[in-house]
Design a protein around this motif. Structure first.
Motif, PDB file in Angstrom:
ATOM      1  N   MET A 218      83.640 -43.350 -28.089  1.00 29.48           N
ATOM      2  CA  MET A 218      82.841 -44.408 -27.469  1.00 29.48           C
ATOM      3  C   MET A 218      81.380 -44.140 -27.797  1.00 29.48           C
ATOM      4  SD  MET A 218      84.791 -44.523 -23.784  1.00 29.48           S
ATOM      5  CE  MET A 218      85.700 -42.974 -23.900  1.00 29.48           C
ATOM      6  N   GLY A 219      80.767 -45.016 -28.565  1.00 36.36           N
ATOM      7  CA  GLY A 219      79.374 -44.870 -28.927  1.00 36.36           C
ATOM      8  C   GLY A 219      78.453 -45.254 -27.781  1.00 36.36           C
ATOM      9  N   PRO A 220      77.152 -45.009 -27.930  1.00 40.72           N
ATOM     10  CA  PRO A 220      76.203 -45.395 -26.895  1.00 40.72           C
ATOM     11  C   PRO A 220      76.312 -46.884 -26.565  1.00 40.72           C
ATOM     12  CG  PRO A 220      75.152 -43.997 -28.537  1.00 40.72           C
ATOM     13  CD  PRO A 220      76.500 -44.345 -29.074  1.00 40.72           C
ATOM     14  N   PHE A 221      76.248 -47.180 -25.275  1.00 38.54           N
ATOM     15  CA  PHE A 221      76.257 -48.535 -24.748  1.00 38.54           C
ATOM     16  C   PHE A 221      77.541 -49.305 -25.057  1.00 38.54           C
ATOM     17  CE2 PHE A 221      71.757 -47.405 -24.998  1.00 38.54           C
ATOM     18  CZ  PHE A 221      71.400 -47.578 -23.669  1.00 38.54           C
ATOM     19  N   CYS A 222      78.624 -48.588 -25.300  1.00 38.61           N
ATOM     20  CA  CYS A 222      79.928 -49.240 -25.423  1.00 38.61           C
ATOM     21  C   CYS A 222      80.495 -49.456 -24.020  1.00 38.61           C
ATOM     22  CB  CYS A 222      80.884 -48.366 -26.234  1.00 38.61           C
ATOM     23  SG  CYS A 222      82.598 -48.934 -26.226  1.00 38.61           S
ATOM     24  N   PRO A 223      80.690 -50.710 -23.566  1.00 41.17           N
ATOM     25  CA  PRO A 223      81.332 -50.923 -22.267  1.00 41.17           C
ATOM     26  C   PRO A 223      82.720 -50.284 -22.260  1.00 41.17           C
ATOM     27  CG  PRO A 223      80.326 -52.952 -23.061  1.00 41.17           C
ATOM     28  CD  PRO A 223      80.303 -51.975 -24.207  1.00 41.17           C
ATOM     29  N   GLN A 224      83.048 -49.579 -21.179  1.00 46.47           N
ATOM     30  CA  GLN A 224      84.289 -48.808 -21.148  1.00 46.47           C
ATOM     31  C   GLN A 224      84.866 -48.769 -19.738  1.00 46.47           C
ATOM     32  OE1 GLN A 224      82.669 -44.350 -21.194  1.00 46.47           O
ATOM     33  NE2 GLN A 224      81.501 -45.740 -22.517  1.00 46.47           N
ATOM     34  N   TRP A 225      86.198 -48.813 -19.673  1.00 47.03           N
ATOM     35  CA  TRP A 225      86.912 -48.782 -18.396  1.00 47.03           C
ATOM     36  C   TRP A 225      88.335 -48.346 -18.669  1.00 47.03           C
ATOM     37  CZ3 TRP A 225      91.356 -51.247 -16.782  1.00 47.03           C
ATOM     38  CH2 TRP A 225      91.634 -51.220 -15.409  1.00 47.03           C
ATOM     39  N   PHE A 226      88.943 -47.619 -17.711  1.00 46.40           N
ATOM     40  CA  PHE A 226      90.331 -47.171 -17.856  1.00 46.40           C
ATOM     41  C   PHE A 226      91.090 -47.386 -16.566  1.00 46.40           C
ATOM     42  CE2 PHE A 226      93.568 -43.785 -17.389  1.00 46.40           C
ATOM     43  CZ  PHE A 226      94.406 -44.159 -18.440  1.00 46.40           C
ATOM     44  N   GLY A 227      92.347 -47.817 -16.692  1.00 51.62           N
ATOM     45  CA  GLY A 227      93.274 -47.905 -15.571  1.00 51.62           C
ATOM     46  C   GLY A 227      94.594 -47.246 -15.939  1.00 51.62           C
ATOM     47  N   ALA A 228      95.130 -46.418 -15.037  1.00 53.09           N
ATOM     48  CA  ALA A 228      96.366 -45.686 -15.304  1.00 53.09           C
ATOM     49  C   ALA A 228      97.579 -46.555 -14.983  1.00 53.09           C
ATOM     50  CB  ALA A 228      96.415 -44.404 -14.485  1.00 53.09           C
ATOM     51  N   ILE A 229      98.559 -46.519 -15.878  1.00 53.38           N
ATOM     52  CA  ILE A 229      99.807 -47.272 -15.703  1.00 53.38           C
ATOM     53  C   ILE A 229     100.971 -46.319 -15.959  1.00 53.38           C
ATOM     54  CG2 ILE A 229     101.242 -49.139 -16.612  1.00 53.38           C
ATOM     55  CD1 ILE A 229      98.713 -50.606 -17.376  1.00 53.38           C
ATOM     56  N   GLY A 230     101.997 -46.395 -15.138  1.00 54.17           N
ATOM     57  CA  GLY A 230     103.178 -45.563 -15.345  1.00 54.17           C
ATOM     58  C   GLY A 230     103.590 -44.876 -14.063  1.00 54.17           C
ATOM     59  N   HIS A 231     104.643 -44.064 -14.153  1.00 53.29           N
ATOM     60  CA  HIS A 231     105.174 -43.386 -12.973  1.00 53.29           C
ATOM     61  C   HIS A 231     104.483 -42.051 -12.712  1.00 53.29           C
ATOM     62  CE1 HIS A 231     108.348 -46.331 -12.508  1.00 53.29           C
ATOM     63  NE2 HIS A 231     108.650 -46.212 -13.792  1.00 53.29           N
ATOM     64  N   GLY A 232     103.822 -41.497 -13.724  1.00 54.06           N
ATOM     65  CA  GLY A 232     103.151 -40.211 -13.559  1.00 54.06           C
ATOM     66  C   GLY A 232     101.658 -40.342 -13.755  1.00 54.06           C
ATOM     67  N   ASN A 233     100.935 -39.260 -13.461  1.00 50.15           N
ATOM     68  CA  ASN A 233      99.488 -39.255 -13.616  1.00 50.15           C
ATOM     69  C   ASN A 233      99.085 -39.385 -15.082  1.00 50.15           C
ATOM     70  OD1 ASN A 233      99.661 -38.639 -10.877  1.00 50.15           O
ATOM     71  ND2 ASN A 233      97.872 -37.304 -10.973  1.00 50.15           N
ATOM     72  N   ALA A 234      97.916 -39.958 -15.302  1.00 47.77           N
ATOM     73  CA  ALA A 234      97.285 -39.995 -16.617  1.00 47.77           C
ATOM     74  C   ALA A 234      96.079 -39.066 -16.572  1.00 47.77           C
ATOM     75  CB  ALA A 234      96.857 -41.408 -16.982  1.00 47.77           C
ATOM     76  N   ARG A 235      95.979 -38.214 -17.563  1.00 48.26           N
ATOM     77  CA  ARG A 235      94.941 -37.180 -17.526  1.00 48.26           C
ATOM     78  C   ARG A 235      94.288 -37.090 -18.902  1.00 48.26           C
ATOM     79  NH1 ARG A 235      95.305 -31.067 -17.655  1.00 48.26           N
ATOM     80  NH2 ARG A 235      97.197 -31.571 -18.796  1.00 48.26           N
ATOM     81  N   TYR A 236      92.957 -37.090 -18.919  1.00 52.02           N
ATOM     82  CA  TYR A 236      92.290 -36.935 -20.210  1.00 52.02           C
ATOM     83  C   TYR A 236      91.117 -35.977 -20.135  1.00 52.02           C
ATOM     84  CZ  TYR A 236      89.246 -40.954 -18.685  1.00 52.02           C
ATOM     85  OH  TYR A 236      88.410 -41.814 -18.027  1.00 52.02           O
ATOM     86  N   LEU A 237      90.825 -35.404 -21.291  1.00 52.64           N
ATOM     87  CA  LEU A 237      89.636 -34.586 -21.495  1.00 52.64           C
ATOM     88  C   LEU A 237      88.572 -35.485 -22.088  1.00 52.64           C
ATOM     89  CD1 LEU A 237      89.307 -31.037 -22.933  1.00 52.64           C
ATOM     90  CD2 LEU A 237      88.097 -32.905 -24.074  1.00 52.64           C
ATOM     91  N   ILE A 238      87.351 -35.401 -21.546  1.00 54.68           N
ATOM     92  CA  ILE A 238      86.285 -36.278 -22.020  1.00 54.68           C
ATOM     93  C   ILE A 238      84.982 -35.493 -22.197  1.00 54.68           C
ATOM     94  CG2 ILE A 238      85.735 -37.056 -19.671  1.00 54.68           C
ATOM     95  CD1 ILE A 238      85.113 -39.844 -21.008  1.00 54.68           C
TER      96      ILE A 238
END
Length: 249
Positions: A218-238
């Motif tokens: 994601m470059g500077p000023f890139c609009p960004q949003w995340f929503g988790a879907i599924g039966h288990g947790n969603a986990r990311y390194l950022i």
């Protein structure tokens, strides 16, 4: 069969990219002897850092990078050790990690089959701020705190926050149905690796289904949003550049 039709989930735009595993290309480079690399985010993409996967094809030792390069390493599989300033090696457990500030003498020792995620970038010093120190730890040892009071979205900070540090690397853990509280737009850039789970990522005006092992720039000023879907947790390194005035970035 679908892959034979030339399809991929990878997508590249001026201010963002989604790099899915179906489009990875494995290469070799002199600085990583006896290893295969998958370079996922590099300055050629528009980023101010490099993010890549490494797999050891044989037992090998990796030396300190060029002057002023800081390096972060996360153990994803196999036997990985790190040695700092000539000291005895320390083993990294699964999801153990090490941060080496610029010009910190170190070695990374990889056994055959070991896999690591690596981030490298040029250090931007701050006048009168102390040089950051090396860090060796593991994700499971870190406290998790709710982000903005939402216990469905937990945050772990992998690095200290002192003025000498010019980057942040965090773990975001989303319960099913949890999401970022708003669409973020800011001058920092991000590199993201989805560790497990899945969901929907908005990047600019594009909406992408994402899954484990996907990588996002994601470059500077890139609009960004995340929503988790599924039966288990969603986990990311950022990752994001941090703690510096925009004129320094």
């Amino acid at each position: 069969m679908r892959q034979s039709l030339g399809e991929t989930r990878s997508a590249f735009h001026r201010r963002h990219a989604l790099i899915s595993p179906d489009s990875h290309e494995r290469v070799t480079l002199p600085a990583w002897p006896r290893c295969g690399l998958k370079n996922l985010i590099t300055p050629a993409l528009g980023a101010d850092f490099s993010l890549f996967l490494v797999e050891a094809d044989a037992d090998t030792t990796i030396a300190t990078p060029d002057t002023n390069v800081e390096r972060f390493v996360l153990c994803q599989d196999g036997v990985v050790s790190v040695a700092i300033n000539g000291n005895e090696p320390q083993m990294l457990v699964l999801e153990g990690y090490a941060f080496f500030p610029s010009n910190c003498a170190h070695r990374i020792i990889l056994a055959t089959g070991a896999r690591v995620l690596v981030l490298e970038r040029l250090y931007r010093p701050l006048a009168n701020a102390p040089q950051p120190g090396p860090v060796v730890s593991e994700i499971s040892a870190l406290d998790a705190v709710p982000m903005k009071g939402d216990t469905r979205l937990m945050l772990q900070k992998l690095l200290p926050s002192g003025e000498g540090y010019d980057l942040e690397i965090n773990i975001m853990d989303f319960a099913p149905g949890a999401s970022l509280p708003y669409v973020e737009t800011h001058f920092m850039e991000h590199g993201l690796v989805l560790l497990n789970g899945g969901g929907i990522y908005r990047l600019e005006d594009n909406w992408y289904p994402v899954d484990a092992h996907d990588v996002i720039w994601m470059g500077p000023f890139c609009p960004q949003w995340f929503g988790a879907i599924g039966h288990g947790n969603a986990r990311y390194l950022i990752y994001k550049n941090w703690n510096r005035d925009p004129l320094q970035i």
